[in-house]
Design a protein around this motif. Structure first.
Motif, short mmCIF file in Angstrom:
data_model
loop_
_atom_site.label_atom_id
_atom_site.label_comp_id
_atom_site.label_asym_id
_atom_site.label_seq_id
_atom_site.Cartn_x
_atom_site.Cartn_y
_atom_site.Cartn_z
N ALA A 249 0.84 -1.21 0.00
CA ALA A 249 0.00 0.00 0.00
C ALA A 249 0.87 1.25 0.00
O ALA A 249 0.61 2.21 -0.74
CB ALA A 249 -0.94 -0.01 1.21
N LEU A 250 1.91 1.25 0.81
CA LEU A 250 2.83 2.39 0.83
C LEU A 250 3.54 2.56 -0.50
O LEU A 250 3.72 3.69 -0.99
CB LEU A 250 3.85 2.23 1.96
N ALA A 251 3.92 1.45 -1.13
CA ALA A 251 4.59 1.52 -2.43
C ALA A 251 3.66 2.04 -3.52
O ALA A 251 4.07 2.83 -4.37
CB ALA A 251 5.14 0.14 -2.81
N ILE A 252 2.41 1.63 -3.49
CA ILE A 252 1.43 2.13 -4.46
C ILE A 252 1.25 3.63 -4.27
O ILE A 252 1.27 4.41 -5.23
CB ILE A 252 0.09 1.39 -4.34
N ARG A 253 1.09 4.05 -3.02
CA ARG A 253 0.91 5.48 -2.75
C ARG A 253 2.11 6.29 -3.22
O ARG A 253 1.98 7.34 -3.84
CB ARG A 253 0.64 5.71 -1.26
N ALA A 254 3.32 5.79 -2.95
CA ALA A 254 4.53 6.50 -3.37
C ALA A 254 4.64 6.56 -4.89
O ALA A 254 5.00 7.60 -5.45
CB ALA A 254 5.77 5.82 -2.77
N ALA A 255 4.33 5.47 -5.56
CA ALA A 255 4.40 5.44 -7.02
C ALA A 255 3.40 6.41 -7.64
O ALA A 255 3.71 7.11 -8.60
CB ALA A 255 4.17 4.03 -7.54
N LEU A 256 2.21 6.47 -7.07
CA LEU A 256 1.19 7.39 -7.59
C LEU A 256 1.62 8.84 -7.36
O LEU A 256 1.36 9.70 -8.20
CB LEU A 256 -0.17 7.13 -6.95
N ALA A 257 2.27 9.10 -6.23
CA ALA A 257 2.74 10.46 -5.95
C ALA A 257 3.79 10.91 -6.96
O ALA A 257 3.92 12.09 -7.24
CB ALA A 257 3.31 10.54 -4.54
N CYS A 258 4.51 9.94 -7.54
CA CYS A 258 5.52 10.24 -8.56
C CYS A 258 4.92 10.32 -9.96
O CYS A 258 5.64 10.57 -10.92
CB CYS A 258 6.62 9.17 -8.56
N GLY A 259 3.61 10.06 -10.08
CA GLY A 259 2.95 10.15 -11.37
C GLY A 259 3.30 9.02 -12.32
O GLY A 259 3.44 9.23 -13.51
#
Length: 170
Positions: free
Chosen positions: A62-72
């Motif tokens: 979940a944290l990795a998905i959130r971080a990846a989405l924050a990077c666009g």
């Protein structure tokens, strides 16, 4: 996990463009799930049901998905955000449908609770049941410390009086 604000996306962009966003999102979600000892059970609309080997794997994903989405990384012009819920519990897996068309179903209170608590968190948020946080305290205390209590007795909509403690990831 599901895309937050997908109705807004559909209202402002052609369906073909939104489909591209959803495809990029689902590609990302699938790759992250597989990288963290998980898999995708199902894609539905703009969301997916994921399952993992452990509670810590699920929280890290979940944290990795959130971080990846924050990077666009979904390839969308507009930023894509998601809501994620984490639950744990026994489920039953079985075939549903008829001989003409079948699918695998995952049924259990944790699946229903996860879907219902998902909307209790703002876009970009991660919400977890109390059982998840308790499991993380034993399995991965550093991850557990990132959650704060939202509601000690959230009444699950349509749950016939079922209540669950909910926590948000900071």
């Amino acid at each position: 996990v599901d895309i937050a604000g997908s109705t807004r996306l559909l209202a402002h962009h052609p369906p073909e463009r939104v489909l591209g966003v959803v495809q990029g999102f689902m590609r990302l979600v699938t790759e992250v799930a597989l990288a963290y000892c998980g898999d995708v059970k199902d894609f539905e609309g703009d969301g997916a049901l994921l399952y993992f080997e452990s509670t810590a794997d699920a929280a890290e994903a979940a944290l990795a998905i959130r971080a990846a989405l924050a990077c666009g990384t979904c390839g969308a012009d507009d930023p894509v955000t998601a809501r994620m819920s984490l639950t744990v519990g026994e489920v039953v897996v079985g075939v549903v449908g008829s001989t003409m068309r079948q699918a695998i179903a995952v049924v259990g209170p944790s699946v229903s609770v996860g879907a219902r608590i998902l909307k209790q968190i703002p876009p970009g948020g991660i919400i977890a049941s109390g059982e998840v946080v308790a499991a993380l305290r034993a399995e991965a205390p550093a991850l557990a410390s990132g959650f704060r209590l939202l509601n000690p007795a959230f009444e699950v909509p349509g749950g016939d009086g079922i209540t669950v403690a909910t926590y948000a990831m900071s």
